[in-house]
Design a protein around this motif. Structure first.
Motif, PDB file in Angstrom:
ATOM      1  N   ARG A  10       0.775  -1.269  -0.028  1.00  0.00           N
ATOM      2  CA  ARG A  10       0.100  -0.039   0.095  1.00  0.00           C
ATOM      3  C   ARG A  10       0.837   1.249  -0.012  1.00  0.00           C
ATOM      4  O   ARG A  10       0.455   2.213  -0.330  1.00  0.00           O
ATOM      5  CB  ARG A  10      -0.882  -0.005   1.160  1.00  0.00           C
ATOM      6  N   VAL A  11       1.840   1.302   0.565  1.00  0.00           N
ATOM      7  CA  VAL A  11       2.674   2.420   0.643  1.00  0.00           C
ATOM      8  C   VAL A  11       3.402   2.635  -0.501  1.00  0.00           C
ATOM      9  O   VAL A  11       3.460   3.647  -1.076  1.00  0.00           O
ATOM     10  CB  VAL A  11       4.117   2.185   1.773  1.00  0.00           C
ATOM     11  N   ILE A  12       3.745   1.499  -1.334  1.00  0.00           N
ATOM     12  CA  ILE A  12       4.419   1.538  -2.770  1.00  0.00           C
ATOM     13  C   ILE A  12       3.391   2.351  -3.638  1.00  0.00           C
ATOM     14  O   ILE A  12       3.727   3.089  -4.416  1.00  0.00           O
ATOM     15  CB  ILE A  12       4.873   0.246  -3.218  1.00  0.00           C
ATOM     16  N   SER A  13       1.895   2.085  -3.599  1.00  0.00           N
ATOM     17  CA  SER A  13       1.174   2.493  -4.430  1.00  0.00           C
ATOM     18  C   SER A  13       1.016   3.855  -4.115  1.00  0.00           C
ATOM     19  O   SER A  13       0.747   4.665  -5.068  1.00  0.00           O
ATOM     20  CB  SER A  13      -0.158   1.563  -4.055  1.00  0.00           C
ATOM     21  N   ALA A  14       0.924   4.250  -2.848  1.00  0.00           N
ATOM     22  CA  ALA A  14       0.732   5.702  -2.635  1.00  0.00           C
ATOM     23  C   ALA A  14       1.892   6.558  -2.939  1.00  0.00           C
ATOM     24  O   ALA A  14       1.885   7.588  -3.406  1.00  0.00           O
ATOM     25  CB  ALA A  14       0.460   5.758  -0.995  1.00  0.00           C
ATOM     26  N   VAL A  15       3.293   5.942  -2.774  1.00  0.00           N
ATOM     27  CA  VAL A  15       4.444   6.479  -3.262  1.00  0.00           C
ATOM     28  C   VAL A  15       4.324   6.865  -4.857  1.00  0.00           C
ATOM     29  O   VAL A  15       4.652   7.937  -5.299  1.00  0.00           O
ATOM     30  CB  VAL A  15       5.699   5.743  -2.725  1.00  0.00           C
ATOM     31  N   ALA A  16       3.808   5.879  -5.625  1.00  0.00           N
ATOM     32  CA  ALA A  16       3.599   5.898  -6.829  1.00  0.00           C
ATOM     33  C   ALA A  16       2.695   6.976  -7.276  1.00  0.00           C
ATOM     34  O   ALA A  16       3.155   7.817  -8.373  1.00  0.00           O
ATOM     35  CB  ALA A  16       3.026   4.611  -7.634  1.00  0.00           C
ATOM     36  N   GLU A  17       1.783   7.096  -6.561  1.00  0.00           N
ATOM     37  CA  GLU A  17       0.784   8.410  -6.864  1.00  0.00           C
ATOM     38  C   GLU A  17       1.376   9.641  -6.382  1.00  0.00           C
ATOM     39  O   GLU A  17       1.229  10.715  -7.363  1.00  0.00           O
ATOM     40  CB  GLU A  17      -0.587   8.254  -6.065  1.00  0.00           C
ATOM     41  N   LYS A  18       2.160   9.725  -5.365  1.00  0.00           N
ATOM     42  CA  LYS A  18       2.819  11.041  -5.040  1.00  0.00           C
ATOM     43  C   LYS A  18       3.964  11.298  -5.963  1.00  0.00           C
ATOM     44  O   LYS A  18       4.131  12.517  -6.716  1.00  0.00           O
ATOM     45  CB  LYS A  18       3.278  10.750  -3.543  1.00  0.00           C
ATOM     46  N   TYR A  19       4.647  10.157  -6.533  1.00  0.00           N
ATOM     47  CA  TYR A  19       5.776  10.496  -7.537  1.00  0.00           C
ATOM     48  C   TYR A  19       5.028  10.855  -8.753  1.00  0.00           C
ATOM     49  O   TYR A  19       5.669  11.998  -9.424  1.00  0.00           O
ATOM     50  CB  TYR A  19       6.255   9.353  -7.957  1.00  0.00           C
ATOM     51  N   GLU A  63       3.428  -2.651  -9.636  1.00  0.00           N
ATOM     52  CA  GLU A  63       2.668  -2.404 -10.872  1.00  0.00           C
ATOM     53  C   GLU A  63       2.043  -1.057 -10.980  1.00  0.00           C
ATOM     54  O   GLU A  63       1.841  -0.336 -12.068  1.00  0.00           O
ATOM     55  CB  GLU A  63       1.420  -3.513 -10.930  1.00  0.00           C
ATOM     56  N   HIS A  64       1.869  -0.375  -9.796  1.00  0.00           N
ATOM     57  CA  HIS A  64       1.461   1.136  -9.676  1.00  0.00           C
ATOM     58  C   HIS A  64       2.400   1.865 -10.171  1.00  0.00           C
ATOM     59  O   HIS A  64       2.349   3.035 -10.768  1.00  0.00           O
ATOM     60  CB  HIS A  64       1.147   1.246  -8.477  1.00  0.00           C
ATOM     61  N   LEU A  65       3.858   1.788  -9.958  1.00  0.00           N
ATOM     62  CA  LEU A  65       4.790   2.471 -10.328  1.00  0.00           C
ATOM     63  C   LEU A  65       4.868   2.418 -11.957  1.00  0.00           C
ATOM     64  O   LEU A  65       5.159   3.383 -12.496  1.00  0.00           O
ATOM     65  CB  LEU A  65       6.331   2.059  -9.626  1.00  0.00           C
ATOM     66  N   LEU A  66       4.782   1.250 -12.330  1.00  0.00           N
ATOM     67  CA  LEU A  66       5.012   0.993 -13.733  1.00  0.00           C
ATOM     68  C   LEU A  66       3.803   1.638 -14.806  1.00  0.00           C
ATOM     69  O   LEU A  66       4.078   2.188 -15.652  1.00  0.00           O
ATOM     70  CB  LEU A  66       4.955  -0.495 -14.047  1.00  0.00           C
ATOM     71  N   LEU A  67       2.665   1.661 -13.932  1.00  0.00           N
ATOM     72  CA  LEU A  67       1.497   2.154 -14.556  1.00  0.00           C
ATOM     73  C   LEU A  67       1.727   3.875 -14.574  1.00  0.00           C
ATOM     74  O   LEU A  67       1.436   4.528 -15.521  1.00  0.00           O
ATOM     75  CB  LEU A  67       0.232   2.114 -13.737  1.00  0.00           C
ATOM     76  N   GLU A  68       2.194   4.319 -13.411  1.00  0.00           N
ATOM     77  CA  GLU A  68       2.449   5.939 -13.586  1.00  0.00           C
ATOM     78  C   GLU A  68       3.692   6.149 -14.473  1.00  0.00           C
ATOM     79  O   GLU A  68       3.327   7.362 -15.155  1.00  0.00           O
ATOM     80  CB  GLU A  68       2.969   6.363 -11.980  1.00  0.00           C
ATOM     81  N   ILE A  69       4.516   5.304 -14.820  1.00  0.00           N
ATOM     82  CA  ILE A  69       5.664   5.650 -15.477  1.00  0.00           C
ATOM     83  C   ILE A  69       4.999   5.756 -17.232  1.00  0.00           C
ATOM     84  O   ILE A  69       5.452   6.424 -17.799  1.00  0.00           O
ATOM     85  CB  ILE A  69       6.670   4.664 -15.330  1.00  0.00           C
ATOM     86  N   ASN A  70       4.195   4.728 -17.221  1.00  0.00           N
ATOM     87  CA  ASN A  70       3.843   4.369 -18.489  1.00  0.00           C
ATOM     88  C   ASN A  70       2.849   5.677 -19.125  1.00  0.00           C
ATOM     89  O   ASN A  70       3.232   5.919 -20.078  1.00  0.00           O
ATOM     90  CB  ASN A  70       2.730   3.198 -18.921  1.00  0.00           C
ATOM     91  N   VAL A  71       2.228   6.122 -18.101  1.00  0.00           N
ATOM     92  CA  VAL A  71       1.273   7.199 -18.459  1.00  0.00           C
ATOM     93  C   VAL A  71       2.125   8.694 -18.925  1.00  0.00           C
ATOM     94  O   VAL A  71       1.818   9.148 -19.988  1.00  0.00           O
ATOM     95  CB  VAL A  71       0.422   7.622 -17.229  1.00  0.00           C
ATOM     96  N   ASP A  72       3.319   8.962 -18.339  1.00  0.00           N
ATOM     97  CA  ASP A  72       4.060   9.881 -18.926  1.00  0.00           C
ATOM     98  C   ASP A  72       5.436   9.552 -19.245  1.00  0.00           C
ATOM     99  O   ASP A  72       6.335  10.339 -19.394  1.00  0.00           O
ATOM    100  CB  ASP A  72       4.524  10.756 -17.661  1.00  0.00           C
ATOM    101  N   PHE A  73       5.364   8.252 -20.050  1.00  0.00           N
ATOM    102  CA  PHE A  73       6.717   7.798 -20.724  1.00  0.00           C
ATOM    103  C   PHE A  73       7.275   8.637 -21.804  1.00  0.00           C
ATOM    104  O   PHE A  73       8.425   8.805 -21.918  1.00  0.00           O
ATOM    105  CB  PHE A  73       6.356   6.325 -21.360  1.00  0.00           C
ATOM    106  N   ILE A  74       6.514   9.644 -22.207  1.00  0.00           N
ATOM    107  CA  ILE A  74       7.188  10.375 -23.275  1.00  0.00           C
ATOM    108  C   ILE A  74       7.970  11.502 -22.831  1.00  0.00           C
ATOM    109  O   ILE A  74       8.857  12.104 -23.406  1.00  0.00           O
ATOM    110  CB  ILE A  74       5.879  11.145 -24.022  1.00  0.00           C
ATOM    111  N   LYS A  75       7.951  11.640 -21.387  1.00  0.00           N
ATOM    112  CA  LYS A  75       8.537  12.855 -20.639  1.00  0.00           C
ATOM    113  C   LYS A  75      10.100  12.149 -20.175  1.00  0.00           C
ATOM    114  O   LYS A  75      11.064  12.739 -19.815  1.00  0.00           O
ATOM    115  CB  LYS A  75       8.207  13.031 -19.249  1.00  0.00           C
TER     116      LYS A  75
END
Length: 154
Positions: free
Chosen positions: A19-28, A62-74
């Protein structure tokens, strides 16, 4: 700024780490909204997360990968290459099935088809966990290429 996120991961007990990793992914992701190009310190933070055996042994990447994928162009071409290299390096240590599946999915969606195929071919010759990543990614790639071509030609 990233040290605070890292401390949350370090201080989380094993039961709550996912859950912490998921929250950190959102904050990132929220932090990266301010940038048109991912800063080196933000990217280094990701590499640190993907280098941590404790994180790789928990759920949540998986939450981190999702967040990375959304902005992968950056991400710069160098950052993209380093990220793929890191994921290839560590995917065999990801004990969470959803995490391994997410790595395969991410590679299939984020990287050019030929590079993804090459990556999956390499991983398919390794251990059980690496093969899981490869076959999950190949399945995603197959579904994507069914729309515009014959995947049997590849």
């Amino acid at each position: 700024m990233f040290n605070d996120l890292w401390l949350q991961i370090e201080q989380a007990n094993d039961k709550k780490l996912s859950r912490v990793i998921s929250a950190v992914a959102e904050k990132y992701d929220e932090m990266m909204l301010e940038y048109s190009v991912i800063p080196d310190e933000g990217f280094d933070f990701l590499l640190r997360i993907f280098s941590c055996p404790r994180v790789l042994g928990a759920g949540g990447i998986e939450h981190l990968l999702l967040e990375i994928n959304v902005d992968f162009i950056k991400y710069s071409p160098v950052q993209r290459t380093k990220l793929l290299d890191k994921l290839i390096e560590v995917c065999g240590t990801v004990s969470n099935e959803l995490g391994r599946h997410s790595i395969g999915d991410f590679v299939a969606r984020a990287y050019p088809e030929e590079l993804a195929l090459e990556t999956f071919h390499t991983l398919s010759k390794k251990g059980t966990f690496e093969r899981h990543v490869a076959f999950a990614g190949l399945d995603v790639l197959r579904m994507r290429t069914n729309r515009g071509g014959n995947p049997n030609n590849r």
